[in-house]
Every structure is written in C-alpha cells, then in structure tokens.
Design a protein around this motif. Structure first.
Motif, mmCIF file in Angstrom:
data_model
loop_
_atom_site.group_PDB
_atom_site.id
_atom_site.type_symbol
_atom_site.label_atom_id
_atom_site.label_comp_id
_atom_site.label_asym_id
_atom_site.label_seq_id
_atom_site.Cartn_x
_atom_site.Cartn_y
_atom_site.Cartn_z
ATOM 1 N N ARG A 72 29.356 12.047 24.105
ATOM 2 C CA ARG A 72 29.282 10.972 25.087
ATOM 3 C C ARG A 72 30.337 9.897 24.875
ATOM 4 O O ARG A 72 30.545 9.069 25.742
ATOM 5 C CB ARG A 72 27.895 10.337 25.047
ATOM 6 N N ARG A 73 30.952 9.879 23.714
ATOM 7 C CA ARG A 73 31.974 8.871 23.460
ATOM 8 C C ARG A 73 33.129 9.044 24.434
ATOM 9 O O ARG A 73 33.462 10.148 24.835
ATOM 10 C CB ARG A 73 32.483 8.982 22.025
ATOM 11 N N THR A 74 33.736 7.956 24.778
ATOM 12 C CA THR A 74 34.865 8.042 25.697
ATOM 13 C C THR A 74 36.046 8.684 24.989
ATOM 14 O O THR A 74 36.282 8.433 23.811
ATOM 15 C CB THR A 74 35.269 6.651 26.216
ATOM 16 N N PRO A 75 36.780 9.507 25.700
ATOM 17 C CA PRO A 75 37.930 10.163 25.077
ATOM 18 C C PRO A 75 39.001 9.137 24.719
ATOM 19 O O PRO A 75 39.101 8.085 25.361
ATOM 20 C CB PRO A 75 38.427 11.127 26.152
ATOM 21 N N PRO A 76 39.799 9.441 23.720
ATOM 22 C CA PRO A 76 40.846 8.496 23.337
ATOM 23 C C PRO A 76 41.865 8.338 24.462
ATOM 24 O O PRO A 76 42.137 9.277 25.203
ATOM 25 C CB PRO A 76 41.486 9.133 22.108
ATOM 26 N N ARG A 77 42.381 7.159 24.597
ATOM 27 C CA ARG A 77 43.392 6.888 25.617
ATOM 28 C C ARG A 77 44.775 7.143 25.029
ATOM 29 O O ARG A 77 45.011 6.903 23.858
ATOM 30 C CB ARG A 77 43.291 5.445 26.087
ATOM 31 N N PRO A 78 45.701 7.627 25.865
ATOM 32 C CA PRO A 78 47.058 7.842 25.356
ATOM 33 C C PRO A 78 47.717 6.502 25.028
ATOM 34 O O PRO A 78 47.324 5.471 25.568
ATOM 35 C CB PRO A 78 47.772 8.544 26.509
ATOM 36 N N PRO A 79 48.714 6.520 24.162
ATOM 37 C CA PRO A 79 49.417 5.276 23.843
ATOM 38 C C PRO A 79 50.027 4.663 25.108
ATOM 39 O O PRO A 79 50.294 5.364 26.087
ATOM 40 C CB PRO A 79 50.534 5.724 22.883
#
Length: 188
Positions: A72-79
C-alpha cells in the motif's frame, strides 16, 4: 449509466469485499487447523495448488498484514531531474534521405550491434519482417553508416506511416525530414 446509481455500485463492491474477506479468513483458519494436525506447508501447497507464499501468509497472518502494508505504500518518485529513456537515448538521424541505399529485396542478416535477438535474419519480401528490420535499424543504429547500409529511402517513405517507433525517434526524423511527417498525414 443512468440505470444504476453510484451507491448501488458501492454496495456491490462492499458486499464482495466483505464476503471475500470472510472467505479468506475461513480458508486461513482451516489451513492453520490442517497444519496444526501435522500437515506440512509443502503438503498444503501440493494438495491446494496454492503458492508457497500464499500458504506462508495463511499460516502466519502477521506476514500477510506486513505484506499488504508494504504493497500500500506509495511508489518512489523519480528524481526531479529524471528524463525518460527515450529523451536520453542518442538516436541517429541521416543527413539526407538520398544517402539511404540499403537493400530492397532478398534476405539480409543484420550485424550483432544492431540486432542481438537471435532472429537477425530478415526476408525483405515479407512486409512484416521488412517493417521489423526498419524498426530495429532506426532504434538501434549507433552511426549514420548503419542507416546508409541498411535503410532504403523509398522503402522508408513507404513504411514510415506504419512503423511502430518511439515518439522521440519519430519526432527527430520528422523534424529533419518533413516529407516523412507528410506521409503519415496522407496515410491517415
């Protein structure tokens, strides 16, 4: 859409989720009972057809909760300075279409630096293989000489509207050769 309301749709989904959760709880309780009676996890897998992970989560509810939480955690955002691959790839463009004098018929085998798929042989008399070869050469060419050797200007013009190409590559070629863009609009 007017026949059913959103509330009715929410009710259907809620009912499904409730029965699904209840069925999952009952199944897990039964699997734990079998395990307590001496069934090994591998035997539960073999008989039920469930994966090792499914049996593991059924036998240890805390594992399922931890797994579901991590999903459920939000996926990491790109730099912030991230650029898509298509914007970074150094696509090669010919200086002029007139310089493209590649083969027009027969069978050709592309060199490994262009096609390492194991299917580098292309029968140019077969339209699908011809289009496939042009896509490979356009996307993988590392030098203008690759384009001159393997592409033919007339065939490129004919195939251009139907080639499945990365948008960045297509844009670079159409910017350099507006006549290619015109072939696409004429085909539409």
């Amino acid at each position: 859409m007017s026949r059913f309301s959103e509330d009715e749709l929410h009710t259907v989904v809620s009912r499904y989720e409730a029965t699904r959760a209840q069925a999952l709880t009952e199944r897990d309780e039964q699997l734990r009972a079998f395990h307590a009676a001496g069934w090994r996890p591998v035997d539960l897998q073999r008989v039920t057809g469930y994966s090792r992970e499914t049996v593991r989560q059924a036998l240890r509810p805390e594992v399922r909760r931890a797994t579901n939480l991590s999903r459920r955690r939000t996926p990491p955002r790109p730099p912030v300075d991230y650029r898509p691959y298509g914007d970074r790839k150094p696509y090669v463009t010919a200086e002029t279409l007139a310089a493209l004098h590649g083969p027009t018929k027969g069978t050709v085998t592309l060199p490994r630096h262009l096609d390492w798929s194991g299917h580098a042989e292309y029968d140019l008399n077969r339209p699908a293989r011809l289009a496939s070869m042009y896509k490979v050469v356009l996307t993988e060419a590392s030098a203008v000489e690759d384009l001159h050797t393997w592409l033919n200007a007339d065939l490129l013009r004919r195939l251009w509207p139907t080639l499945w190409l990365p948008p960045q590559l297509r844009q670079r070629w159409e910017d350099a050769f507006p006549e290619l863009a015109a072939t696409r609009s004429n085909a539409a």
